[in-house]
Design a protein around this motif. Structure first.
Motif, PDB file in Angstrom:
ATOM      1  N   ALA A 153     -28.378   6.227   0.519  1.00 32.71           N
ATOM      2  CA  ALA A 153     -27.915   4.857   0.756  1.00 32.71           C
ATOM      3  C   ALA A 153     -27.154   4.325  -0.451  1.00 32.71           C
ATOM      4  CB  ALA A 153     -29.108   3.950   1.073  1.00 32.71           C
ATOM      5  N   GLY A 154     -27.629   4.639  -1.643  1.00 33.72           N
ATOM      6  CA  GLY A 154     -26.953   4.189  -2.859  1.00 33.72           C
ATOM      7  C   GLY A 154     -25.573   4.804  -3.015  1.00 33.72           C
ATOM      8  N   LEU A 155     -25.478   6.101  -2.771  1.00 32.60           N
ATOM      9  CA  LEU A 155     -24.188   6.783  -2.883  1.00 32.60           C
ATOM     10  C   LEU A 155     -23.204   6.270  -1.826  1.00 32.60           C
ATOM     11  CD1 LEU A 155     -25.401  10.440  -3.546  1.00 32.60           C
ATOM     12  CD2 LEU A 155     -24.439   8.826  -5.206  1.00 32.60           C
ATOM     13  N   GLU A 156     -23.738   5.881  -0.670  1.00 27.22           N
ATOM     14  CA  GLU A 156     -22.890   5.354   0.409  1.00 27.22           C
ATOM     15  C   GLU A 156     -22.218   4.050  -0.002  1.00 27.22           C
ATOM     16  OE1 GLU A 156     -23.725   3.315   4.742  1.00 27.22           O
ATOM     17  OE2 GLU A 156     -24.776   5.183   4.301  1.00 27.22           O
ATOM     18  N   VAL A 157     -22.997   3.126  -0.558  1.00 32.65           N
ATOM     19  CA  VAL A 157     -22.407   1.839  -0.940  1.00 32.65           C
ATOM     20  C   VAL A 157     -21.521   1.999  -2.171  1.00 32.65           C
ATOM     21  CG1 VAL A 157     -24.380   1.061  -2.336  1.00 32.65           C
ATOM     22  CG2 VAL A 157     -22.845  -0.614  -1.305  1.00 32.65           C
ATOM     23  N   LEU A 158     -21.855   2.909  -3.065  1.00 34.51           N
ATOM     24  CA  LEU A 158     -20.984   3.162  -4.218  1.00 34.51           C
ATOM     25  C   LEU A 158     -19.619   3.665  -3.761  1.00 34.51           C
ATOM     26  CD1 LEU A 158     -23.458   4.828  -6.752  1.00 34.51           C
ATOM     27  CD2 LEU A 158     -22.333   2.605  -7.008  1.00 34.51           C
ATOM     28  N   GLN A 159     -19.620   4.519  -2.746  1.00 28.96           N
ATOM     29  CA  GLN A 159     -18.358   5.018  -2.194  1.00 28.96           C
ATOM     30  C   GLN A 159     -17.518   3.856  -1.662  1.00 28.96           C
ATOM     31  OE1 GLN A 159     -17.770   8.572  -1.993  1.00 28.96           O
ATOM     32  NE2 GLN A 159     -15.655   8.003  -1.596  1.00 28.96           N
ATOM     33  N   LEU A 160     -18.181   2.914  -0.989  1.00 24.66           N
ATOM     34  CA  LEU A 160     -17.481   1.741  -0.463  1.00 24.66           C
ATOM     35  C   LEU A 160     -16.934   0.863  -1.585  1.00 24.66           C
ATOM     36  CD1 LEU A 160     -19.956   0.743   2.413  1.00 24.66           C
ATOM     37  CD2 LEU A 160     -17.717   1.851   2.660  1.00 24.66           C
ATOM     38  N   LEU A 161     -17.604   0.890  -2.739  1.00 24.69           N
ATOM     39  CA  LEU A 161     -17.163   0.113  -3.890  1.00 24.69           C
ATOM     40  C   LEU A 161     -16.119   0.854  -4.732  1.00 24.69           C
ATOM     41  CD1 LEU A 161     -20.659  -1.281  -4.944  1.00 24.69           C
ATOM     42  CD2 LEU A 161     -18.717  -2.688  -4.215  1.00 24.69           C
ATOM     43  N   GLY A 162     -15.750   2.045  -4.293  1.00 23.33           N
ATOM     44  CA  GLY A 162     -14.713   2.792  -4.988  1.00 23.33           C
ATOM     45  C   GLY A 162     -15.213   3.758  -6.039  1.00 23.33           C
ATOM     46  N   ILE A 163     -16.517   4.032  -6.055  1.00 23.99           N
ATOM     47  CA  ILE A 163     -17.100   4.939  -7.042  1.00 23.99           C
ATOM     48  C   ILE A 163     -17.567   6.213  -6.350  1.00 23.99           C
ATOM     49  CG2 ILE A 163     -18.903   5.251  -8.775  1.00 23.99           C
ATOM     50  CD1 ILE A 163     -16.817   3.146  -9.529  1.00 23.99           C
ATOM     51  N   SER A 164     -16.953   7.329  -6.704  1.00 22.96           N
ATOM     52  CA  SER A 164     -17.332   8.624  -6.131  1.00 22.96           C
ATOM     53  C   SER A 164     -18.049   9.457  -7.188  1.00 22.96           C
ATOM     54  CB  SER A 164     -16.090   9.376  -5.635  1.00 22.96           C
ATOM     55  OG  SER A 164     -15.451   8.661  -4.601  1.00 22.96           O
ATOM     56  N   LEU A 165     -19.277   9.812  -6.898  1.00 23.33           N
ATOM     57  CA  LEU A 165     -20.051  10.660  -7.804  1.00 23.33           C
ATOM     58  C   LEU A 165     -20.268  12.018  -7.149  1.00 23.33           C
ATOM     59  CD1 LEU A 165     -22.792   8.133  -9.005  1.00 23.33           C
ATOM     60  CD2 LEU A 165     -20.864   8.988 -10.329  1.00 23.33           C
TER      61      LEU A 165
END
Length: 425
Positions: free
Chosen positions: A168-180
């Motif tokens: 869930a955290g990685l999903e919202v980070l992706q939406l915020l423009g952060i790809s890990l």
């Protein structure tokens, strides 16, 4: 005597009129109370108004009472009265109409987001999920969904599913423009560490405490989510935690310090000590985290900083026993502020560290039992399982099991729990 007279008078009021009486009392209290006193008597005022809300048909008036329920819920949330907070937020939502997302967007958004947080804190996970979905479906911007996503992350952790929390955290980070990179290689980790090292090259580590305040909404949202999943990543994907810690430090150096910068500095210090083997530099980042926590004076931040620094950094230079008082302070700060994830990790550390430091087993077994019960009460299933493993180990060592070489007993059964333990890790 006065209370009895009031009760007798109330009993004489016809049932059909009581709602109107409560409503009038609430209105009188609101109108005749000064703004300063209104904050002190907020629960009393809102409770009276809520009794009579079904008599109010004018939507503008219902919206005003919804705002008061929002304030009451936030006050209850701050006081760790999570069930009461959930009740106030839900009452506020019921006062809105079907057009509230269009006509009262800000009020509707914050009531749903706050209700979702109160729901997971009080264990109403189905209600929390419904509220989160409503926000995700109706929110105008990604930033408006961040608080709801954070509640979903914490709820997955409370239910003992760190993998879903991380997802869930990685999903919202992706939406915020952060790809890990979800499964970083050794080269990815090395590149992340080198990038962060270049960020503070030529700076004194201690001077980072004086960076300006982070104010831009997107970096603030990103570091908030990173702070929510950094502990989870340590459990599920340690290599990813290195990249998260580096990203938090990079964000702080570039955009200024936020409340969760202290966790980034602590996590980065942990990486320097445990991965890079630069104990001196790691120790300095740990001290930076603690000094920033002291300056910001935030209980949730204090809990996270004290845990990370004392469990992962201090023991490299000081005896393990010296960390126990700070870990106990961290646990208390977490419980008092609703930071249940890290409070759970503190409970774990307050049992495992004394075990490795040689504490007397009878005393430690009692201590572990207390913290195991406490972690169950704050719905930290994974930590409670870890503590059951330790308590069973202690019972084995004290000769209170059939086979001391196997963790099979009244508290933990390794054969039954193995698949679940592998899934959690």
């Amino acid at each position: 005597m006065h209370d009895r007279v009031q009760q007798a008078a109330y009993a004489l009021i016809d049932e059909s009129q009581k709602l109107g009486v409560h409503l009038q009392i609430g209105r009188n209290l609101f109108e005749k109370t000064s703004p300063e006193q209104r904050a002190e008597r907020l629960f009393e005022i809102v409770d009276q108004l809520n009794y009579g809300t079904e008599l109010i048909t004018e939507q503008s008036q219902r919206n005003e009472i919804a705002k008061l329920n929002l304030q009451a819920g936030q006050k209850a949330l701050a006081a760790t009265a999570y069930e009461a907070a959930f009740k106030y937020f839900n009452t506020g939502l019921k006062l809105l109409n079907v057009e509230s997302w269009q006509r009262e967007y800000d009020l509707t958004l914050v009531l749903h987001s706050e209700a979702a947080e109160a729901a997971y804190l009080s264990g109403h996970f189905d209600e929390m999920e419904r509220l989160v979905e409503e926000v995700l479906n109706r929110a105008k911007t990604v930033l408006d969904t961040v608080k709801a996503y954070d509640s979903r992350i914490q709820a997955w952790l409370a239910r003992g599913n760190p993998k879903e929390a991380l997802k869930a955290g990685l999903e919202v980070l992706q939406l915020l423009g952060i790809s890990l990179v979800e499964a970083p290689s050794q080269l990815d980790v090395q590149a992340g560490l080198e990038e962060t090292a270049s960020q503070f090259a030529g700076r004194e580590i201690e001077d980072l405490i004086d960076l300006p305040e982070m104010t831009e909404p997107v970096p603030l949202a990103v570091i908030r989510i990173l702070a929510s999943i950094v502990g989870t990543a340590f459990v599920v994907r340690p290599a990813l935690m290195v990249l998260i810690a580096c990203k938090m430090v990079n964000l702080s150096i570039t955009n200024g310090n936020a409340i969760w910068s202290l966790l980034g500095y602590a996590a980065y210090g942990m990486m320097l000590c445990g991965v890079v083997q630069d104990l001196e530099l790691g120790y300095r980042f740990g001290k930076l985290s603690l000094n920033l926590a002291k300056r910001l004076n935030n209980k949730r931040g204090n809990c996270k900083a004290l845990l990370m620094v004392n469990f992962h950094i201090i023991h490299w230079k000081a005896h393990l026993k010296e960390t126990f008082p700070a870990l106990a302070d961290a646990y208390q700060s977490g419980i008092e502020s609703g930071e249940f994830e890290f409070a759970g990790y503190c409970a774990f550390s307050l049992c495992y560290c004394p075990f490795f430091a040689g504490q007397e087993l009878t005393e430690l077994e009692q201590q572990t039992a207390i913290y195991r019960k406490a972690t169950s009460q704050i719905r930290r299933e994974t930590v409670s399982t870890w503590l059951a493993m330790l308590q069973q180990t202690i019972l084995n060592l004290r000769g209170q099991s059939e086979n001391p070489s196997r963790l099979v007993g009244c508290l933990y059964n390794e054969e039954e729990a193995l698949s679940q333990a592998i899934a959690c890790c």
